[in-house]
Design a protein around this motif. Structure first.
Motif, PDB file in Angstrom:
ATOM      1  N   TYR A  94       0.830  -1.203   0.000  1.00 18.16           N
ATOM      2  CA  TYR A  94       0.000   0.000   0.000  1.00 18.16           C
ATOM      3  C   TYR A  94       0.866   1.256   0.000  1.00 18.16           C
ATOM      4  O   TYR A  94       0.689   2.161  -0.834  1.00 18.16           O
ATOM      5  CB  TYR A  94      -0.893  -0.056   1.241  1.00 18.16           C
ATOM      6  CG  TYR A  94      -1.816   1.113   1.481  1.00 18.16           C
ATOM      7  CD1 TYR A  94      -3.045   1.197   0.852  1.00 18.16           C
ATOM      8  CD2 TYR A  94      -1.477   2.107   2.396  1.00 18.16           C
ATOM      9  CE1 TYR A  94      -3.918   2.258   1.111  1.00 18.16           C
ATOM     10  CE2 TYR A  94      -2.337   3.154   2.663  1.00 18.16           C
ATOM     11  CZ  TYR A  94      -3.559   3.228   2.015  1.00 18.16           C
ATOM     12  OH  TYR A  94      -4.410   4.266   2.274  1.00 18.16           O
ATOM     13  N   PHE A  95       1.826   1.321   0.914  1.00 18.90           N
ATOM     14  CA  PHE A  95       2.617   2.537   1.040  1.00 18.90           C
ATOM     15  C   PHE A  95       3.712   2.642  -0.019  1.00 18.90           C
ATOM     16  O   PHE A  95       4.105   3.753  -0.393  1.00 18.90           O
ATOM     17  CB  PHE A  95       3.214   2.636   2.439  1.00 18.90           C
ATOM     18  CG  PHE A  95       2.201   2.997   3.478  1.00 18.90           C
ATOM     19  CD1 PHE A  95       1.514   4.188   3.410  1.00 18.90           C
ATOM     20  CD2 PHE A  95       1.917   2.136   4.529  1.00 18.90           C
ATOM     21  CE1 PHE A  95       0.561   4.531   4.360  1.00 18.90           C
ATOM     22  CE2 PHE A  95       0.966   2.461   5.475  1.00 18.90           C
ATOM     23  CZ  PHE A  95       0.285   3.663   5.392  1.00 18.90           C
TER      24      PHE A  95
ATOM     25  N   THR B 126       1.862   3.977  -2.919  1.00 13.51           N
ATOM     26  CA  THR B 126       1.508   5.353  -2.583  1.00 13.51           C
ATOM     27  C   THR B 126       2.704   6.278  -2.763  1.00 13.51           C
ATOM     28  O   THR B 126       2.586   7.363  -3.350  1.00 13.51           O
ATOM     29  CB  THR B 126       0.998   5.440  -1.129  1.00 13.51           C
ATOM     30  OG1 THR B 126      -0.222   4.703  -1.013  1.00 13.51           O
ATOM     31  CG2 THR B 126       0.740   6.880  -0.725  1.00 13.51           C
TER      32      THR B 126
ATOM     33  N   THR C 227       1.317  12.538  -9.150  1.00 13.40           N
ATOM     34  CA  THR C 227       0.048  13.192  -8.817  1.00 13.40           C
ATOM     35  C   THR C 227      -0.031  14.602  -9.379  1.00 13.40           C
ATOM     36  O   THR C 227      -1.063  15.023  -9.910  1.00 13.40           O
ATOM     37  CB  THR C 227      -0.158  13.228  -7.294  1.00 13.40           C
ATOM     38  OG1 THR C 227       0.979  13.853  -6.668  1.00 13.40           O
ATOM     39  CG2 THR C 227      -0.319  11.827  -6.732  1.00 13.40           C
TER      40      THR C 227
ATOM     41  N   GLY D 136      -3.404   1.708  -2.879  1.00 11.29           N
ATOM     42  CA  GLY D 136      -2.387   2.726  -2.646  1.00 11.29           C
ATOM     43  C   GLY D 136      -2.288   3.729  -3.773  1.00 11.29           C
ATOM     44  O   GLY D 136      -2.028   4.918  -3.544  1.00 11.29           O
TER      45      GLY D 136
ATOM     46  N   ASN E 269      -5.157   6.053  -3.342  1.00  4.02           N
ATOM     47  CA  ASN E 269      -4.901   6.860  -2.156  1.00  4.02           C
ATOM     48  C   ASN E 269      -3.933   7.993  -2.467  1.00  4.02           C
ATOM     49  O   ASN E 269      -4.127   9.129  -2.022  1.00  4.02           O
ATOM     50  CB  ASN E 269      -4.337   5.970  -1.051  1.00  4.02           C
ATOM     51  CG  ASN E 269      -4.087   6.726   0.240  1.00  4.02           C
ATOM     52  OD1 ASN E 269      -4.998   7.153   0.914  1.00  4.02           O
ATOM     53  ND2 ASN E 269      -2.817   6.897   0.579  1.00  4.02           N
ATOM     54  N   ALA E 270      -2.884   7.705  -3.233  1.00  4.33           N
ATOM     55  CA  ALA E 270      -1.902   8.743  -3.574  1.00  4.33           C
ATOM     56  C   ALA E 270      -2.538   9.857  -4.386  1.00  4.33           C
ATOM     57  O   ALA E 270      -2.331  11.044  -4.106  1.00  4.33           O
ATOM     58  CB  ALA E 270      -0.743   8.124  -4.353  1.00  4.33           C
TER      59      ALA E 270
ATOM     60  N   ASN F 262       6.193  13.546   0.191  1.00  2.00           N
ATOM     61  CA  ASN F 262       5.459  12.311   0.457  1.00  2.00           C
ATOM     62  C   ASN F 262       6.114  11.098  -0.191  1.00  2.00           C
ATOM     63  O   ASN F 262       6.035   9.987   0.352  1.00  2.00           O
ATOM     64  CB  ASN F 262       4.014  12.456  -0.017  1.00  2.00           C
ATOM     65  CG  ASN F 262       3.153  13.212   0.972  1.00  2.00           C
ATOM     66  OD1 ASN F 262       2.932  12.773   2.085  1.00  2.00           O
ATOM     67  ND2 ASN F 262       2.678  14.386   0.576  1.00  2.00           N
TER      68      ASN F 262
ATOM     69  N   TRP G 282       6.825   8.339   2.728  1.00  2.00           N
ATOM     70  CA  TRP G 282       6.048   7.104   2.710  1.00  2.00           C
ATOM     71  C   TRP G 282       6.914   5.875   2.488  1.00  2.00           C
ATOM     72  O   TRP G 282       6.467   4.750   2.710  1.00  2.00           O
ATOM     73  CB  TRP G 282       4.941   7.171   1.662  1.00  2.00           C
ATOM     74  CG  TRP G 282       3.784   8.049   2.046  1.00  2.00           C
ATOM     75  CD1 TRP G 282       3.278   9.095   1.340  1.00  2.00           C
ATOM     76  CD2 TRP G 282       2.977   7.954   3.229  1.00  2.00           C
ATOM     77  NE1 TRP G 282       2.224   9.672   2.008  1.00  2.00           N
ATOM     78  CE2 TRP G 282       2.018   8.995   3.169  1.00  2.00           C
ATOM     79  CE3 TRP G 282       2.987   7.108   4.332  1.00  2.00           C
ATOM     80  CZ2 TRP G 282       1.070   9.200   4.168  1.00  2.00           C
ATOM     81  CZ3 TRP G 282       2.048   7.319   5.336  1.00  2.00           C
ATOM     82  CH2 TRP G 282       1.105   8.340   5.247  1.00  2.00           C
TER      83      TRP G 282
END
Length: 403
Positions: free
Chosen positions: A71-72, A75, A82, A126, A129-130, A348, A352
């Motif tokens: 997940y991370f 992410t 992003t 993930g 989420n990101a 991030n 992360w």
């Protein structure tokens, strides 16, 4: 708080104008904050059900810890794209795409037939989420009233409420079946999707499109690099507590959920109420030292304590974790001249990585060496973060100069 522009124009902050209320916000900000709460629910959601997942899918604790790692890790890497995506399709569209991805992969996680499938679906989660989390901060800052500091407090309040609610939701639904928390999160994220769709007016796209290389270029700034690396060490300690402790407690999902709900409440209160006051009184860098030092002491106490002491000290880690979450986020936004979305993406990406590494490393150490060792390693990471702050303090003068 004086804004960055105010400081640059006047040469000094205006006394008495440090912060506006974070609670007087447009509906669009509250809609985004609600969706952010649900997004952060996903961080602590699996905590109470980790032992149940291990039992239900015949997996070892270290295999189950990969639910956090996949997940991370995704992410962190996705944070680099992003800004590239949001500057082309807009903030609202990016939020909706991220939420849609989370809805799909949360539901797929609940339908997993093996631990390998679940790890893979958490990786897809993930990605969504990101896209959502990085953009949500920029949207809240851009649409809020009261300036960046008030918006960051609101964002961290959403993080705190989400982290506190995640274990509670995981326990309540996980007591029924370990699959149910995933389906519940999918439903909540669908509600968040609708709230964003209806209430958020699409913010204007930035005049300049973000390049894929911009977040990495931003990390060449000494202050942002220092903040990011320190946050990586901090996040390793943070997620050692979050991911490994459920296996140490030896409790039912309800017991684990209660422990981490109490912990999450302290995270929320510390983020929203304590952090701004401490930061105003002693400054940003000193607050980071204080929080990292307190987390170091508590990790050592967890390593040396009995079962009751472990519960108490784990809950108390919510105080320094809440302090760090707010102050690190604001520091990353203010320490350089990079646009906030770009600075956030670079920061991030680095921090992360600590969340990706800690769950697997901590569980391996706890399983194969001794259950106290992960917490001692976490304490050493806090010490390493403090040493980085000292060694690179010259790059951080801007943080206290603008206050």
């Amino acid at each position: 708080m004086s804004t960055r522009a105010d400081t640059e124009l006047s040469g000094s902050p205006s006394p008495g104008s440090f912060r506006a209320s974070p609670w007087r916000q447009p509906r669009a900000v509250w809609a985004t904050a609600f969706a952010a709460v649900v997004a952060f629910v996903g961080i602590g959601l699996v905590d109470p059900i980790l032992p149940s997942i291990a039992q239900g899918l015949a997996a070892s604790p270290s295999q189950v810890s990969l639910l956090f790692t996949s997940y991370f890790l995704v992410t962190a890497v996705a944070m680099l794209v992003t800004g590239f995506v949001s500057s082309r399709i807009g903030g609202k569209a990016t939020l909706l795409v991220g939420l849609a991805i989370v809805v799909v992969f949360a539901a797929l996680s609940g339908s997993s037939q093996s631990v390998g499938e679940l790890i893979g679906f958490r990786a897809g989660w993930g990605l969504g989420n990101a896209l959502f989390v990085a953009t949500a901060l920029a949207v809240i800052v851009g649409a809020s009233s009261g300036g960046a500091s008030a918006a960051i407090v609101l964002y961290e309040a959403a993080l705190g409420v989400g982290i506190a609610s995640g274990p509670l939701l995981g326990a309540l639904l996980g007591g029924w079946h370990w699959r149910m928390p995933f389906f519940g999160t999918a439903a909540l994220m669908a509600a968040g999707f609708v709230s964003i769709l209806v209430l958020l007016t699409a913010p204007p796209r930035p005049a300049t499109r973000t390049r894929l290389s911009d977040p990495l270029r931003a990390l060449a700034h000494g202050g942002l690099a220092t903040t990011s690396v320190t946050a990586l060490f901090y996040n390793f300690a943070f997620f050692t507590v979050l991911a490994f402790t459920p296996f140490v407690l030896g409790m039912s999902p309800y017991g684990i959920g209660a422990v981490f709900f109490a912990w999450g409440v302290l995270v929320a209160v510390s983020s929203v109420v304590v952090a701004p006051r401490v930061q105003r009184r002693i400054g940003t860098v000193a607050t980071l030292h204080l929080a990292l030092g307190l987390l170091l002491v508590l990790q050592v106490a967890i390593a040396l304590g009995g079962r009751v002491e472990v519960v108490v000290f784990v809950v108390l880690t919510g105080v320094p974790i809440g302090l760090n979450n707010t102050v690190f986020t604001e520091a990353a936004m203010e320490v350089s001249q990079a646009p906030r979305p770009v600075a956030s993406a670079g920061y991030n990406f680095v921090r992360w990585m600590g969340g990706a590494l800690a769950p697997f490393v901590a569980t391996e150490l706890g399983e194969k060496v001794h259950p106290s060792l992960p917490y001692l390693v976490g304490a050493l990471c806090c010490l390493a973060g403090m040493l980085v702050l000292v060694a690179r303090r010259g790059h951080l003068r801007r943080l206290d100069a603008v206050r």
